[in-house]
Enzyme design. Structure first.
Site, short mmCIF file in Angstrom:
data_model
loop_
_atom_site.label_atom_id
_atom_site.label_comp_id
_atom_site.label_asym_id
_atom_site.label_seq_id
_atom_site.Cartn_x
_atom_site.Cartn_y
_atom_site.Cartn_z
N HIS A 31 -5.44 13.75 -21.13
CA HIS A 31 -6.45 12.65 -21.45
C HIS A 31 -5.94 11.25 -21.24
O HIS A 31 -6.63 10.40 -20.44
CB HIS A 31 -6.27 12.59 -23.27
CG HIS A 31 -6.49 13.74 -24.05
ND1 HIS A 31 -7.81 14.21 -24.15
CD2 HIS A 31 -5.98 14.71 -24.50
CE1 HIS A 31 -7.72 15.38 -24.72
NE2 HIS A 31 -6.62 15.53 -25.04
N ASP A 32 -4.72 11.00 -21.25
CA ASP A 32 -4.15 9.44 -20.78
C ASP A 32 -4.07 9.48 -19.61
O ASP A 32 -4.39 7.99 -19.04
CB ASP A 32 -2.96 9.20 -21.70
CG ASP A 32 -2.90 9.40 -23.36
OD1 ASP A 32 -4.02 9.30 -23.89
OD2 ASP A 32 -1.82 9.39 -23.79
#
Length: 284
Positions: A227-228
């Site tokens: 995600h990040d």
């Protein structure tokens, strides 16, 4: 000229990949990591940020301690936030460079600075409330009609819903939501080709995803969700993600809902190309 970048982070396995991507990218000058509670408590996220920078050979990058909150996601990232592997990373001789995160933002942000916020938004909201301006703010969080902590709320926004509301209303962010990041799977081939220290952090995270695969993503291939790193990729190479403006707000649960605040949302990317880019940058 390299773009100044600050990452506001709660390491966290996927945070580790995001930090490493920035640390290995000449397009950005990593001006600092600001830590927040989230995947684990603040003391651990701060210690993890320091150790990750030491492993990456970036002890030149300051770490500033931000705000505590309830935390955490130990079932996802392990009790130490890094899959039980935090203490295998080297100590960072530099140590924490301060605990006034709002002052750090105010003193460090210039008109060309990008801030990538990849944890709960407590630090960012506090800075906005204090009058700090963010020229470009990229936020990993939220979901359009989906969640990963409740049916409707994603973890980062759920962990401090009031802060997420402040950021949506005042921060003019680019939001990188679950709708996109859940399609960005770093598969086992990817993990075999990147820095093995990073890959070794992922055991608890992979076990969690495998145990929950049948809940709503039964067709998901094996691997991890980065995600990040998807959000930080947009900071490193603007245009990596396809953006569209939505009218949004945040409810009391931390869920993204329709609203009057115009927010850019990342809706798509060329994941095979972005995956190859990440793999190249994260290899050793």
């Amino acid at each position: 000229m390299a773009t100044p970048l600050i990452i506001d982070t709660d390491p966290g396995v996927d945070d580790a990949f995001a930090i490493a991507l920035a640390a290995h990218s000449p397009e950005v000058e990593l001006k600092g990591l600001t830590t927040v509670f989230g995947n684990v408590g603040l003391d651990l996220t701060t210690a993890n940020a320091l150790r990750l920078l030491a492993h990456l050979g970036r002890t030149d990058v300051p770490v500033v301690k931000g705000f505590e909150g309830p935390g955490g996601a130990a079932d996802v990232h392990g009790a130490d936030g890094l899959g039980g592997q935090a203490l295998t990373l080297p100590e960072n001789p530099r140590g924490v460079q301060g605990e006034d995160v709002v002052r750090f933002f105010a003193d460090t942000i210039t008109p060309d600075t990008v801030v990538a916020a990849v944890g709960p938004l407590t630090n960012i909201a506090a800075a906005l409330d204090a009058g700090v301006e963010f020229p470009r703010l990229i936020v990993m969080g939220g979901g359009l009609g989906i969640g990963n902590t409740t049916l409707r709320a994603e973890f980062n926004f759920w962990a401090d819903a009031a802060a997420a509301r402040t950021v949506i209303r005042k921060g003019n962010p680019v939001v990188v939501p679950l709708n996109l990041t859940q399609r960005c799977i770093a598969d086992t081939e990817f993990l075999a080709n990147v820095d093995p220290v990073l890959s070794n952090l992922t055991g608890t995270y992979r076990a969690y995803l495998a145990a929950n695969r049948n809940l709503n993503h039964s067709d998901r291939e094996e691997g991890i969700l980065v995600h990040d790193a998807v959000a930080v990729a947009e900071a490193v190479v603007p245009g990596s993600l396809v953006l569209k403006t939505h009218g949004l707000d945040i409810d009391d649960e931390g869920a993204l809902v329709e609203g009057k605040y115009q927010v850019e949302v990342a809706e798509d990317c060329d994941w095979p190309a972005l995956r190859a880019f990440m793999e190249q940058r994260l290899s050793v």
